[in-house]
Enzyme design. Structure first.
Site, PDB file in Angstrom:
ATOM      1  N   LYS A  89      10.076  -0.058  13.541  1.00  0.00           N
ATOM      2  CA  LYS A  89      10.611   0.269  12.214  1.00  0.00           C
ATOM      3  C   LYS A  89      11.687   1.349  12.333  1.00  0.00           C
ATOM      4  O   LYS A  89      12.758   1.253  11.740  1.00  0.00           O
ATOM      5  CB  LYS A  89       9.499   0.787  11.300  1.00  0.00           C
ATOM      6  CG  LYS A  89       8.526  -0.272  10.831  1.00  0.00           C
ATOM      7  CD  LYS A  89       7.558   0.332   9.822  1.00  0.00           C
ATOM      8  CE  LYS A  89       6.395  -0.584   9.538  1.00  0.00           C
ATOM      9  NZ  LYS A  89       5.337   0.046   8.758  1.00  0.00           N
ATOM     10  N   GLY A 147      -4.523  -1.957   5.381  1.00  0.00           N
ATOM     11  CA  GLY A 147      -3.719  -3.082   4.896  1.00  0.00           C
ATOM     12  C   GLY A 147      -4.354  -4.431   5.212  1.00  0.00           C
ATOM     13  O   GLY A 147      -4.493  -5.294   4.347  1.00  0.00           O
ATOM     14  N   ARG A 148      -4.756  -4.603   6.469  1.00  0.00           N
ATOM     15  CA  ARG A 148      -5.282  -5.924   6.883  1.00  0.00           C
ATOM     16  C   ARG A 148      -6.704  -6.168   6.397  1.00  0.00           C
ATOM     17  O   ARG A 148      -7.285  -7.206   6.668  1.00  0.00           O
ATOM     18  CB  ARG A 148      -5.143  -6.091   8.395  1.00  0.00           C
ATOM     19  CG  ARG A 148      -5.706  -4.950   9.216  1.00  0.00           C
ATOM     20  CD  ARG A 148      -5.188  -4.990  10.662  1.00  0.00           C
ATOM     21  NE  ARG A 148      -5.597  -3.825  11.421  1.00  0.00           N
ATOM     22  CZ  ARG A 148      -4.936  -2.680  11.483  1.00  0.00           C
ATOM     23  NH1 ARG A 148      -3.824  -2.539  10.788  1.00  0.00           N
ATOM     24  NH2 ARG A 148      -5.361  -1.670  12.217  1.00  0.00           N
ATOM     25  N   LYS A 155       0.842  -1.203   0.000  1.00  0.00           N
ATOM     26  CA  LYS A 155       0.000   0.000   0.000  1.00  0.00           C
ATOM     27  C   LYS A 155       0.876   1.250   0.000  1.00  0.00           C
ATOM     28  O   LYS A 155       0.680   2.171  -0.770  1.00  0.00           O
ATOM     29  CB  LYS A 155      -0.921  -0.031   1.226  1.00  0.00           C
ATOM     30  CG  LYS A 155      -1.818   1.162   1.346  1.00  0.00           C
ATOM     31  CD  LYS A 155      -2.734   1.032   2.546  1.00  0.00           C
ATOM     32  CE  LYS A 155      -3.449   2.342   2.785  1.00  0.00           C
ATOM     33  NZ  LYS A 155      -4.298   2.314   3.982  1.00  0.00           N
ATOM     34  N   HIS A 190      -2.967 -32.867  19.695  1.00  0.00           N
ATOM     35  CA  HIS A 190      -1.790 -33.583  20.188  1.00  0.00           C
ATOM     36  C   HIS A 190      -0.697 -32.590  20.559  1.00  0.00           C
ATOM     37  O   HIS A 190       0.483 -32.933  20.590  1.00  0.00           O
ATOM     38  CB  HIS A 190      -1.314 -34.576  19.125  1.00  0.00           C
ATOM     39  CG  HIS A 190      -2.391 -35.560  18.790  1.00  0.00           C
ATOM     40  ND1 HIS A 190      -2.601 -36.708  19.509  1.00  0.00           N
ATOM     41  CD2 HIS A 190      -3.382 -35.513  17.859  1.00  0.00           C
ATOM     42  CE1 HIS A 190      -3.650 -37.357  19.020  1.00  0.00           C
ATOM     43  NE2 HIS A 190      -4.142 -36.647  18.015  1.00  0.00           N
ATOM     44  N   GLU A 225      -3.540  -6.459  15.318  1.00  0.00           N
ATOM     45  CA  GLU A 225      -3.080  -5.159  14.837  1.00  0.00           C
ATOM     46  C   GLU A 225      -4.213  -4.138  14.961  1.00  0.00           C
ATOM     47  O   GLU A 225      -3.965  -2.941  15.094  1.00  0.00           O
ATOM     48  CB  GLU A 225      -2.590  -5.256  13.378  1.00  0.00           C
ATOM     49  CG  GLU A 225      -1.680  -4.085  12.997  1.00  0.00           C
ATOM     50  CD  GLU A 225      -0.916  -4.291  11.691  1.00  0.00           C
ATOM     51  OE1 GLU A 225       0.320  -4.346  11.725  1.00  0.00           O
ATOM     52  OE2 GLU A 225      -1.555  -4.377  10.638  1.00  0.00           O
ATOM     53  N   GLU A 227      10.871  -4.639   4.004  1.00  0.00           N
ATOM     54  CA  GLU A 227      10.938  -6.055   3.621  1.00  0.00           C
ATOM     55  C   GLU A 227      10.519  -6.235   2.163  1.00  0.00           C
ATOM     56  O   GLU A 227      11.161  -6.948   1.386  1.00  0.00           O
ATOM     57  CB  GLU A 227      10.006  -6.900   4.502  1.00  0.00           C
ATOM     58  CG  GLU A 227      10.399  -6.987   5.966  1.00  0.00           C
ATOM     59  CD  GLU A 227       9.773  -5.883   6.802  1.00  0.00           C
ATOM     60  OE1 GLU A 227       9.483  -4.784   6.264  1.00  0.00           O
ATOM     61  OE2 GLU A 227       9.584  -6.109   8.010  1.00  0.00           O
TER      62      GLU A 227
HETATM   63  O1  F6P Z   1       3.793  -2.968   9.719  1.00  0.00           O
HETATM   64  C1  F6P Z   1       2.435  -3.231   9.661  1.00  0.00           C
HETATM   65  C2  F6P Z   1       1.865  -2.822   8.368  1.00  0.00           C
HETATM   66  O2  F6P Z   1       1.790  -1.439   8.386  1.00  0.00           O
HETATM   67  C3  F6P Z   1       0.507  -3.447   8.095  1.00  0.00           C
HETATM   68  O3  F6P Z   1      -0.553  -2.772   8.612  1.00  0.00           O
HETATM   69  C4  F6P Z   1       0.510  -3.527   6.606  1.00  0.00           C
HETATM   70  O4  F6P Z   1      -0.455  -4.406   6.123  1.00  0.00           O
HETATM   71  C5  F6P Z   1       1.911  -3.971   6.351  1.00  0.00           C
HETATM   72  O5  F6P Z   1       2.676  -3.243   7.278  1.00  0.00           O
HETATM   73  C6  F6P Z   1       2.433  -3.767   4.942  1.00  0.00           C
HETATM   74  O6  F6P Z   1       2.333  -2.449   4.546  1.00  0.00           O
HETATM   75  P1  F6P Z   1       2.409  -2.045   3.024  1.00  0.00           P
HETATM   76  O7  F6P Z   1       1.288  -2.684   2.321  1.00  0.00           O
HETATM   77  O8  F6P Z   1       2.333  -0.553   3.016  1.00  0.00           O
HETATM   78  O9  F6P Z   1       3.736  -2.534   2.497  1.00  0.00           O
END
Ligand code: F6P
Length: 549
Positions: free
Chosen positions: A510, A265-266, A204, A382, A351, A210
């Site tokens: 971060k 995002g979620r 987003k 188990h 979150e 990452e």
């Molecule tokens: O670090 C959490 C977060 O901000 C989530 O809410 C989000 O879905 C994810 O990182 C990834 O963010 P982006 O889609 O901006 O890379």
């Protein structure tokens, strides 16, 4: 303040009255308890009869929901009000699966034309890839998609594409790259052919470390293995709300699918973030996923609180967290295909509601979001079910089961479902001391042995669970199931007066991560010694010493 509301205090009093009552008694007294505590919506049935609730409890929970203006809050979310005030945004994931004709307004503009236009672009894109019109640089059709994204740009699509594997067909395999871990990257790329691999960079913000790092590495791998710079547009696409950044990264504008600030995002599976899912299951099935979610939306928006599935699940959670002191909640799908559900619900819930300050900035004086965990049945039986049955923790559970399997093998499905049903039965029923003693007597144990063994065999029971079931985990059901939990989380956030749509807590890590990385890369110790606590500094130095070996 939540705790000073008369409706909350009435629940407190009611808790003292019913906390000793056992569900066994309730079931004995009322043979209709299953029918009376079961409801259906969007193809999903919720049996909440194995909960520590009587009719009066449900009424009081609905009263609390009304006192917290839940019906008004639901309407406000659907209408596009600023339900995320700390970021000044609405939360309109429901618009992405809105099959009604009405407009959805954001800042005086109907967003539905843009939503539909993007869906059409996604459909065309998928059609071209799946029908082999859009091919790789050597003119071979695509066989693999790598979705590069993390958090909400990863967990939802991964869950849904895993859940809907029976609908993949044979055309496209889907892989997910989220973590910043060379091992993950290596494992994903090593089986792939660059000529037939399509990458989707899903972010987003287009600023997530990452994701960008993984995308850079994938691009390099592509160029090192036969692809040319000029081939990149054929193999790299992006989904983002930050088109400029994606362009600066080198993605061709024509290959960028938009998303919007008003989609969290979620909550973004329903947007173009769902592209890897659409590529694997096809447009028609993807539409069914949206349709299922829409049906749950309609139910959530229109059903009275007392018959509203997400509201009931939310209020049961409030009952346990705020009155029974439950710290966690287990999600237990009895379906291999739904094995990703606990991880997705974990992010969605934790979150969203992992907050300790209310929407006005005041510290909460009550518990909010629980720890969400779980795993696929019957593996869990188990492993951690021992704690569910006899541990000191009180853990409400959701058992989730399809009545039919996609893969009938001998009596497997009957056995799987028997396991599921007997687990919720055992949690509710337990085993009394007398029952344990009787069992041991039948085994021929002496009274002395029984005195030691029997208490260890007692299972307290009276532990609550929901059972959520449906015919088959098809696209519509998967959509409805995910939407059910989204709305549950929303209602709980409103009860606790927190903003479920921001996530400031992840920011500090971060920021500090960048400082730590700079220290790891720095030459010499002089500049870093004063910047960190002794532990972090010691750990940085330990890593640096290995790095230079
Ligand atoms: O670090 C959490 C977060 O901000 C989530 O809410 C989000 O879905 C994810 O990182 C990834 O963010 P982006 O889609 O901006 O890379």
């Amino acid at each position: 303040m939540l705790t000073s509301l008369p409706e909350y205090q009435a629940l407190s009093q009611h808790y003292s009255d019913v906390q000793q009552t056992s569900m066994r008694q309730w079931f004995e007294q009322n043979p209709n308890r299953f029918t009376e505590y079961t409801l259906q919506a969007a193809g999903i049935t919720l049996d909440y009869s194995k909960n520590r609730v009587a009719c009066e409890t449900m009424q009081k929970l609905a009263d609390l929901a009304r006192a917290r203006f839940i019906p008004e809050a639901i309407e406000a979310m659907f209408k596009g009000d600023l339900v995320n005030p700390s970021e000044g945004r609405p939360a309109l994931h429901t618009a992405l699966r809105n099959f009604s004709d009405g407009p959805v307004m954001v800042d005086g503009k109907d967003v539905m034309p843009e939503v539909r236009k993007t869906l059409t672009r996604m459909k065309e894109f998928c059609w071209r890839i799946r029908n082999q019109h859009w091919r790789g640089f050597s003119n071979k059709p695509f066989t693999d998609v790598v979705s590069i994204g993390i958090g909400g740009s990863f967990l939802g699509p991964k869950l849904a594409s895993q859940a809907l594997k029976p609908y993949w067909g044979k055309k496209i395999n889907c892989h997910y790259l989220a973590n910043i871990d060379g091992s993950n990257l290596t494992e994903v790329l090593q089986g792939l052919n660059p000529e037939t691999t399509l990458f989707i960079v899903q972010s987003k913000s287009f600023g997530t470390q990452e994701t960008l790092k993984n995308a850079i590495e994938c691009r390099q791998w592509f160029l090192d293995n036969g692809g040319q710079e000029s081939d990149l547009p054929r193999h790299f696409t992006a989904v983002t709300a930050n088109v400029e950044k994606a362009k600066a990264f080198g993605i061709n504008e024509k290959n960028i699918f938009p998303m919007w600030d008003w989609v969290g995002g979620r909550y973004s599976l329903w947007s173009a973030i769902g592209l890897p899912l659409m590529l694997t299951i096809g447009h028609e099935n993807f539409k069914q996923v949206l349709q299922g979610a829409h049906e749950m939306d309609v139910h959530f928006r229109t059903a009275p609180l007392e018959q509203n599935m997400p509201v009931i699940m939310a209020m049961l959670g409030v009952w346990y967290i705020n009155f029974f002191n439950a710290q966690s909640h287990a999600i237990l799908p009895y379906d291999h295909y739904l094995r990703g559900l606990p991880a997705h619900i974990q992010q969605l819930d934790m979150e969203s509601n992992g907050k300790s300050v209310d929407i006005h900035g005041s510290k909460l004086n009550y518990q909010a979001g629980p720890i969400i965990w779980g795993g696929v049945g019957s593996n869990g039986q188990h492993a951690y079910h021992q704690l569910l049955h006899q541990g000191t923790q009180f853990v409400p559970c959701d058992f989730i089961m399809p009545l039919q399997t996609h893969n009938p093998v001998d009596s497997f499905h009957e056995l799987l479902i028997s396991n599921c049903l007997s687990q919720s039965q055992a949690l509710m029923q337990g085993k009394t001391l007398e029952e344990a003693k009787e069992e041991l007597r039948k085994e021929g144990k002496s009274e002395r042995e029984i005195a030691v063994l029997a208490p260890q065999k007692v299972i307290p029971g009276n532990r609550p669970s929901n059972t959520i079931f449906f015919d088959k985990a098809n696209p519509k059901i998967v959509g409805a199931l995910i939407a059910l939990y989204e709305h549950k989380v929303f209602v709980q956030g409103k009860i606790w007066d927190i903003n479920s749509f921001d996530q400031w807590g992840v920011e500090l890590g971060k920021q500090l991560g960048n400082q730590v990385h700079a220290a790891i890369q720095a030459e010499g110790d002089t500049n870093i010694d004063n910047h960190f606590d002794a532990s972090t500094l010691g750990l940085i130095k330990a890593f640096r010493s290995m790095k230079h070996k």
